[in-house]
Design an enzyme around this catalytic site. Structure first.
Site, short mmCIF file in Angstrom:
data_model
loop_
_atom_site.label_atom_id
_atom_site.label_comp_id
_atom_site.label_asym_id
_atom_site.label_seq_id
_atom_site.Cartn_x
_atom_site.Cartn_y
_atom_site.Cartn_z
N HIS A 79 0.84 -1.20 0.00
CA HIS A 79 0.00 0.00 0.00
C HIS A 79 0.87 1.24 0.00
CE1 HIS A 79 -4.07 -1.73 1.57
NE2 HIS A 79 -3.55 -2.46 0.60
N TYR A 208 -9.13 5.69 7.22
CA TYR A 208 -9.26 6.02 8.65
C TYR A 208 -10.26 7.17 8.72
CZ TYR A 208 -4.97 3.38 9.79
OH TYR A 208 -4.02 2.39 9.98
N PRO A 300 -4.42 0.33 18.94
CA PRO A 300 -4.21 -0.20 17.57
C PRO A 300 -4.15 0.84 16.46
CG PRO A 300 -6.45 -0.66 18.32
CD PRO A 300 -5.72 -0.09 19.50
N LYS A 304 1.01 -0.11 15.07
CA LYS A 304 2.43 -0.13 15.42
C LYS A 304 2.84 -1.36 16.24
CE LYS A 304 4.49 3.32 13.49
NZ LYS A 304 4.47 2.80 12.12
C1 DHB Z 1 -5.41 -2.86 10.64
C2 DHB Z 1 -5.41 -2.60 11.99
C3 DHB Z 1 -4.96 -1.38 12.45
O1 DHB Z 1 -4.94 -1.10 13.76
C4 DHB Z 1 -4.53 -0.40 11.56
O2 DHB Z 1 -4.13 0.79 12.04
C5 DHB Z 1 -4.52 -0.68 10.24
C6 DHB Z 1 -4.96 -1.92 9.78
C7 DHB Z 1 -5.90 -4.18 10.14
O3 DHB Z 1 -6.25 -5.04 10.95
O4 DHB Z 1 -5.96 -4.37 8.92
#
Ligand code: DHB
Length: 398
Positions: A79, A208, A300, A304
């Site tokens: 990506h 996001y 999350p 990271k």
């Molecule tokens: C995913 C999880 C995340 O916390 C993130 O920031 C980006 C992707 C995922 O599970 O695909």
């Protein structure tokens, strides 16, 4: 009289066989440093634990350059950016153009599958379903730990170094003397509701979204399986959410004048993921060292966790390599300080992304507007975009 435990002698005893413990075990074995990995959960449970899916390029290189597997390159999806969506509008960030870097979407459980297969292929000593009950003499040059295997047999591992790679509820961490360490933490009034769905991709890259209804993340797993999350109450009951209710909730969080529509399908996995920022300092005591979630946890947002764990592995591996080849423990002594520099950068990034993208609980209108001001600042400035892109794609390893 209780039977005395079987003694297992090795150089590095690793407690925890998730991605961090296995990656370290793999690198050590490749250098000829004998090690044993002991993991509490069984293989199937770890394989079916859904976690984040974004790997920094450096994490990808650690898998490919060390000969774990190249499946991350064939099955992973490179990506070159993300979309920050707020006020119902899309704001794409092009990482390749901004900082000449990309990330790879490859689920953490696939990383585990690859590492575990590589350890098996190379005849590594990795034992699942084993409970570590005691850690002894960690402040001497002959640290040990005891464990009981799935059949009830008792073992004692005698090592030169012990590594705690046993996740956020780390047993190893709890055996360090409390008076010599400090814990730093933040709790959050929200969590993520995560789903896996059998549906086509809704967008080519990750979205996001900040919305008045709360945060949403539109991620992917493959052409026909998608991963999505939405901000929820930490005590949310997944059973109270039908597929229709989940899709309505997710859709309203990405709604906008551009009429962006999520592609829906049957939902086959629903979980609530807790949020926490946590750091233990120092990350070592005597001859025991913590890596990954055992030493620190990030929320999350920004994915990271695994990347940070791999960065710890890199620093600790180099210190162990130096220790076993020269006998000098200089690098081992510097492990905690060096690893913590990156840990705090990632803590800051994850906290920042979280606060900028989530809806404040209690509906504080000032804070909600402030976050939108911050998103506007970041996306309208090349410096702002580069700051986010550099952090998201990962600072150079130490
Ligand atoms: C995913 C999880 C995340 O916390 C993130 O920031 C980006 C992707 C995922 O599970 O695909």
């Amino acid at each position: 009289m209780a039977k005395s435990p079987h003694i297992l002698k090795t150089k590095v005893g690793i407690i925890g066989g998730g991605p961090a413990g296995l990656m370290l075990s793999h690198l050590l074995a490749k250098t000829g440093i004998e090690n044993i990995v002991v993991e509490m959960r069984d293989h199937e449970t770890i394989r079916n634990t859904h976690r984040a899916g974004i790997l920094e390029a450096q994490a990808v290189s650690m898998l490919t350059d060390s000969g774990v597997d190249s499946r991350v390159l064939t099955d992973g999806d490179e990506h070159a950016g993300i979309d920050l969506r707020f006020n119902g509008e899309s704001h794409p960030l092009d990482f390749r153009e901004l900082v000449d870097a990309t990330v790879t979407l490859y689920a953490q459980n696939e990383v585990f599958v690859d590492l575990s297969a590589a350890r098996q292929r190379d005849q590594g000593d990795v034992r699942y379903g084993c409970e570590v009950t005691e850690i002894l003499d960690m402040d001497t040059s002959t640290p040990k730990f005891r464990f009981t295997d799935a059949q009830g047999n008792q073992f004692e591992v005698h090592a030169d170094v012990i590594v705690g790679a046993d996740g956020s509820r780390s047993f190893a961490r709890r055996q360090m003397p409390q008076t010599l360490c400090q814990d730093f933490k933040v709790t959050y009034p929200f969590a993520w509701f995560g789903i896996l769905t059998e549906a086509p991709k809704s967008a080519p890259e990750l979205i996001y979204a900040n919305s008045p209804h709360g945060f949403a993340l539109i991620s992917q797993r493959s052409e026909n399986v998608q991963r999505m999350y939405f901000q929820c109450d930490p005590n949310e009951d997944v059973n109270a959410w039908s597929d229709d209710r989940i899709w309505a909730e997710l859709q309203q969080r990405v709604d906008g004048p551009d009429n962006f529509q999520l592609k829906t399908g049957p939902i086959f996995d629903k979980t609530v993921l807790g949020f926490r920022s946590f750091v233990r300092e120092p990350l070592s005591h005597g001859r025991m060292f913590l890596i990954g979630d055992a030493g620190h946890t990030v929320p999350p947002t920004g994915a990271k966790g695994l990347n940070l764990a791999f960065a710890d592995v890199k620093v600790l591996f180099e210190a162990l390599d130096s220790f076993f080849s020269t006998g000098s423990d200089k690098l081992l002594e510097g492990y905690s300080d060096l690893a913590l520099k990156r840990v705090w950068k990632a803590q800051n990034f994850s906290y920042w992304m979280t606060s900028m993208l989530h809806t404040p609980v209690g509906g504080d209108p000032f804070m909600a507007k402030r976050a939108l001001g911050e998103l506007e600042t970041v996306t309208s400035s090349r410096f702002g975009q580069q700051y986010l892109a550099e952090s998201y794609t990962g600072w150079p390893h130490a």
